[in-house]
Design a protein around this motif. Structure first.
Motif, mmCIF file in Angstrom:
data_model
loop_
_atom_site.group_PDB
_atom_site.id
_atom_site.type_symbol
_atom_site.label_atom_id
_atom_site.label_comp_id
_atom_site.label_asym_id
_atom_site.label_seq_id
_atom_site.Cartn_x
_atom_site.Cartn_y
_atom_site.Cartn_z
ATOM 1 N N ASP A 8 -0.004 5.497 10.146
ATOM 2 C CA ASP A 8 -1.105 5.052 10.248
ATOM 3 C C ASP A 8 -2.126 5.301 8.790
ATOM 4 N N VAL A 9 -1.579 6.536 8.455
ATOM 5 C CA VAL A 9 -2.695 7.055 7.222
ATOM 6 C C VAL A 9 -2.181 6.517 6.542
ATOM 7 N N PHE A 10 -0.638 6.322 6.184
ATOM 8 C CA PHE A 10 0.104 5.470 5.106
ATOM 9 C C PHE A 10 -0.416 3.964 5.286
ATOM 10 N N VAL A 11 -0.050 3.912 6.086
ATOM 11 C CA VAL A 11 -0.336 2.223 6.466
ATOM 12 C C VAL A 11 -2.156 1.848 6.267
ATOM 13 N N ASP A 60 5.102 -7.170 0.257
ATOM 14 C CA ASP A 60 6.579 -6.636 0.730
ATOM 15 C C ASP A 60 6.322 -5.032 1.369
ATOM 16 N N ARG A 61 6.279 -3.848 0.936
ATOM 17 C CA ARG A 61 5.473 -3.310 0.872
ATOM 18 C C ARG A 61 4.847 -2.839 2.814
ATOM 19 N N HIS A 118 1.661 9.977 -3.812
ATOM 20 C CA HIS A 118 2.392 11.237 -3.028
ATOM 21 C C HIS A 118 2.549 11.321 -1.876
ATOM 22 N N LEU A 119 1.633 10.614 -0.989
ATOM 23 C CA LEU A 119 2.043 10.005 0.278
ATOM 24 C C LEU A 119 3.380 9.471 0.295
ATOM 25 N N ASP A 125 9.907 8.090 1.769
ATOM 26 C CA ASP A 125 9.813 6.280 1.607
ATOM 27 C C ASP A 125 9.716 5.936 0.046
ATOM 28 N N ASP A 126 10.938 6.375 -0.395
ATOM 29 C CA ASP A 126 11.997 6.170 -1.639
ATOM 30 C C ASP A 126 11.931 5.222 -2.158
ATOM 31 N N THR A 127 11.200 4.100 -1.535
ATOM 32 C CA THR A 127 11.481 2.551 -1.760
ATOM 33 C C THR A 127 9.874 2.404 -2.506
ATOM 34 N N THR A 128 9.111 2.599 -1.742
ATOM 35 C CA THR A 128 7.499 2.241 -1.742
ATOM 36 C C THR A 128 7.382 3.407 -2.992
ATOM 37 N N ALA A 129 7.752 4.689 -3.232
ATOM 38 C CA ALA A 129 7.628 5.689 -4.233
ATOM 39 C C ALA A 129 8.009 5.520 -5.553
#
Length: 175
Positions: A8-11, A60-61, A118-119, A125-129
């Protein structure tokens, strides 16, 4: 009150980054319209193009996490950018103050992307990182371009104000 999850926090952070990029896109449009100096206008135009790519990638993410951008956040920050546009039209020192405002916006994006990156690492989530590291590199490159132009922008601002250009400071100037 229900307990929030890391997801939830990530979104929420993804939505915040998207909304901030919308703010930057709108504000850059206003700054570009009121900037005659190619030394600033060209990097701002380039950054606006990157900002639009960032928006698409963040969307997209969000979709990858079964979420959508926040219409409320996007609209709220777009209204703030509209106010920036009115301010940019009203002031006389376009080059220097537009550079200052763009620089601040870019650094807001950097701070937001640092937290999101960092989150993303903690979420594995390597793609987002990877995406966020790429965005950070682009944001920092634009900030460095503005950093290299402060003396030129100051001269343009002084000239626009009708003040003869003052001699440059000995050495590197103020640092």
């Amino acid at each position: 009150m229900s307990e929030r999850t890391l997801q939830d926090v990530f979104v929420t952070y993804l939505r915040d980054a998207h909304a901030l990029e919308r703010l930057i896109d709108t504000a850059l449009g206003a700054l570009i319209r009121t900037t005659d100096a190619p030394e600033l206008r060209i990097p701002l135009e380039h950054h606006r193009s990157m900002t639009r790519e960032h928006l698409n990638a963040l969307t997209d993410r969000l979709h990858a996490h079964e979420a959508r951008p926040s219409a409320v956040k996007d609209t709220g920050l777009a209204l703030a950018a509209f106010g920036e546009g009115l301010l940019a039209k009203a002031r006389r020192d376009h080059a220097g103050k537009n550079a200052r405002d763009a620089y601040v916006l870019i650094h807001l994006a950097i701070a937001g992307y640092e937290m999101l990156g960092h989150l993303a690492d903690r979420m594995h989530d390597d793609t987002t990182a990877r995406l966020i590291r790429h965005h950070l590199d682009e944001e920092r490159a634009t900030a460095a371009t503005i950093d290299a132009q402060w003396d030129v922008l100051l001269d343009l601002s002084l000239r626009h104000a009708g003040v003869p250009t003052a001699p440059a400071m000995a050495g590197d100037g103020v640092r």
